[in-house]
Motif scaffolding. Structure first.
Motif, PDB file in Angstrom:
ATOM      1  N   ASP A 176      -1.142   5.425   0.814  1.00 56.05           N
ATOM      2  CA  ASP A 176       0.211   5.807   0.403  1.00 56.05           C
ATOM      3  C   ASP A 176       1.046   4.532   0.298  1.00 56.05           C
ATOM      4  OD1 ASP A 176       2.850   6.694   0.166  1.00 56.05           O
ATOM      5  OD2 ASP A 176       2.511   8.449   1.435  1.00 56.05           O
ATOM      6  N   THR A 177       1.115   3.971  -0.904  1.00 58.77           N
ATOM      7  CA  THR A 177       1.776   2.677  -1.096  1.00 58.77           C
ATOM      8  C   THR A 177       3.231   2.715  -0.676  1.00 58.77           C
ATOM      9  OG1 THR A 177       0.307   2.253  -2.965  1.00 58.77           O
ATOM     10  CG2 THR A 177       2.257   0.862  -2.768  1.00 58.77           C
ATOM     11  N   ASP A 178       3.950   3.749  -1.061  1.00 65.94           N
ATOM     12  CA  ASP A 178       5.374   3.836  -0.734  1.00 65.94           C
ATOM     13  C   ASP A 178       5.585   3.867   0.776  1.00 65.94           C
ATOM     14  OD1 ASP A 178       6.071   3.841  -3.402  1.00 65.94           O
ATOM     15  OD2 ASP A 178       6.221   6.018  -3.541  1.00 65.94           O
ATOM     16  N   ARG A 179       4.754   4.616   1.480  1.00 69.43           N
ATOM     17  CA  ARG A 179       4.908   4.693   2.940  1.00 69.43           C
ATOM     18  C   ARG A 179       4.559   3.364   3.587  1.00 69.43           C
ATOM     19  NH1 ARG A 179       1.857   6.972   7.600  1.00 69.43           N
ATOM     20  NH2 ARG A 179       3.466   7.518   9.130  1.00 69.43           N
ATOM     21  N   ALA A 180       3.521   2.707   3.093  1.00 67.01           N
ATOM     22  CA  ALA A 180       3.138   1.419   3.652  1.00 67.01           C
ATOM     23  C   ALA A 180       4.234   0.394   3.441  1.00 67.01           C
ATOM     24  CB  ALA A 180       1.834   0.937   3.018  1.00 67.01           C
ATOM     25  N   LEU A 181       4.796   0.355   2.242  1.00 66.46           N
ATOM     26  CA  LEU A 181       5.866  -0.613   1.952  1.00 66.46           C
ATOM     27  C   LEU A 181       7.110  -0.302   2.779  1.00 66.46           C
ATOM     28  CD1 LEU A 181       5.488  -0.960  -1.915  1.00 66.46           C
ATOM     29  CD2 LEU A 181       4.822  -2.624  -0.167  1.00 66.46           C
ATOM     30  N   ALA A 182       7.417   0.980   2.940  1.00 66.86           N
ATOM     31  CA  ALA A 182       8.577   1.353   3.751  1.00 66.86           C
ATOM     32  C   ALA A 182       8.409   0.898   5.188  1.00 66.86           C
ATOM     33  CB  ALA A 182       8.791   2.868   3.694  1.00 66.86           C
ATOM     34  N   ALA A 183       7.183   1.022   5.721  1.00 65.93           N
ATOM     35  CA  ALA A 183       6.924   0.574   7.086  1.00 65.93           C
ATOM     36  C   ALA A 183       7.078  -0.938   7.196  1.00 65.93           C
ATOM     37  CB  ALA A 183       5.520   1.007   7.506  1.00 65.93           C
ATOM     38  N   ILE A 184       6.616  -1.666   6.195  1.00 73.52           N
ATOM     39  CA  ILE A 184       6.716  -3.118   6.218  1.00 73.52           C
ATOM     40  C   ILE A 184       8.159  -3.578   6.051  1.00 73.52           C
ATOM     41  CG2 ILE A 184       6.088  -5.222   4.936  1.00 73.52           C
ATOM     42  CD1 ILE A 184       3.409  -3.747   4.251  1.00 73.52           C
ATOM     43  N   TRP A 185       8.901  -2.893   5.213  1.00 74.11           N
ATOM     44  CA  TRP A 185      10.283  -3.303   4.916  1.00 74.11           C
ATOM     45  C   TRP A 185      11.288  -2.797   5.950  1.00 74.11           C
ATOM     46  CZ3 TRP A 185       9.735  -1.512  -0.856  1.00 74.11           C
ATOM     47  CH2 TRP A 185       9.034  -2.498  -1.561  1.00 74.11           C
ATOM     48  N   ALA A 186      10.869  -1.908   6.838  1.00 74.82           N
ATOM     49  CA  ALA A 186      11.821  -1.290   7.785  1.00 74.82           C
ATOM     50  C   ALA A 186      12.582  -2.336   8.585  1.00 74.82           C
ATOM     51  CB  ALA A 186      11.057  -0.375   8.731  1.00 74.82           C
TER      52      ALA A 186
END
Length: 219
Positions: free
Chosen positions: A209-219
């Motif tokens: 899930d690219t969007d979820r992974a990026l959201a976790a990284i950008w949090a």
């Protein structure tokens, strides 16, 4: 957005399909002249620690020189068998997409791994992941034994403070090392440890899930 994203390699970005142990045993035999009967625990450890403990299991004296020779041979073994690695292993689902998305956003990325550098470079190249990473800023088994120290080494090479970085890994050692080094950690449960046992503030089941992974990284 973080100023630096650091990645573990094995079971976070890719898997070797069991070939990794074979390559390790081949290098051990070439360097020591002893066939490997058993290997010390590998999860979350660096090659230096694994070699020292595996040598002890085989009554082989460990020295820094032995590790240096082993690191060189292990790298060469990976080079010689790169085609086999490509056939048996694979990048984990979503890994390349997340790496590419971060690169597109202009976020520098590198690796912090227990692998020796030459082996790490072969693995990443074989699966087409190396182009997204500034490997000169990474930290490898040659740089120390403790995960926190490796993370500090990578931060120093990149000129980045702990509060500006994120580390992604799949083992409790990754999580503990990041916390000791003061780096925010995102755990990925694609290794041998369940999501519950990783005990990180943010745990992803995988990188699909690219969007979820990026959201976790950008949090």
């Amino acid at each position: 957005m973080p100023e630096l994203v650091l990645w573990d390699i094995d079971h976070t970005l890719m898997v070797t399909g069991g070939l990794g142990r074979e390559l390790w045993a081949q290098a051990f035999a070439e360097v020591t002249g002893v066939e490997m009967r058993e290997q010390a625990a590998v999860t979350g450890s660096t090659e230096r620690v694994i070699l020292r403990e595996t040598a002890r299991l085989h009554d082989v004296p460990y020295t820094d020189g032995l590790f240096e020779d082993f690191a060189q041979v292990l790298g060469l073994v990976h080079i010689r068998r790169a085609a086999e690695l490509r056939e048996r292993g694979h990048a984990l689902p979503g890994a390349a997409v997340v790496l590419a998305a971060l690169t597109e956003q202009g976020v520098p990325q590198s690796v912090v791994t227990g692998n020796v550098r030459a082996a790490a470079e072969v693995k990443l190249s074989v699966f087409g992941l190396d182009s997204y990473l500034r490997l000169e800023n990474g930290a490898y088994a040659e740089d120390g034994e403790d995960r926190a120290d490796l993370l500090r080494t990578a931060l120093g090479r990149a000129g980045t403070s702990p509060g500006e970085a994120v580390f992604l890994g799949d083992t409790p050692a990754d999580v503990a090392g990041a916390r000791t080094a003061g780096i925010r950690v995102v755990a990925v449960a694609t290794g041998r440890t369940s999501a519950d046992d990783l005990a990180a503030d943010v745990v992803l089941d995988n990188l699909s899930d690219t969007d979820r992974a990026l959201a976790a990284i950008w949090a």
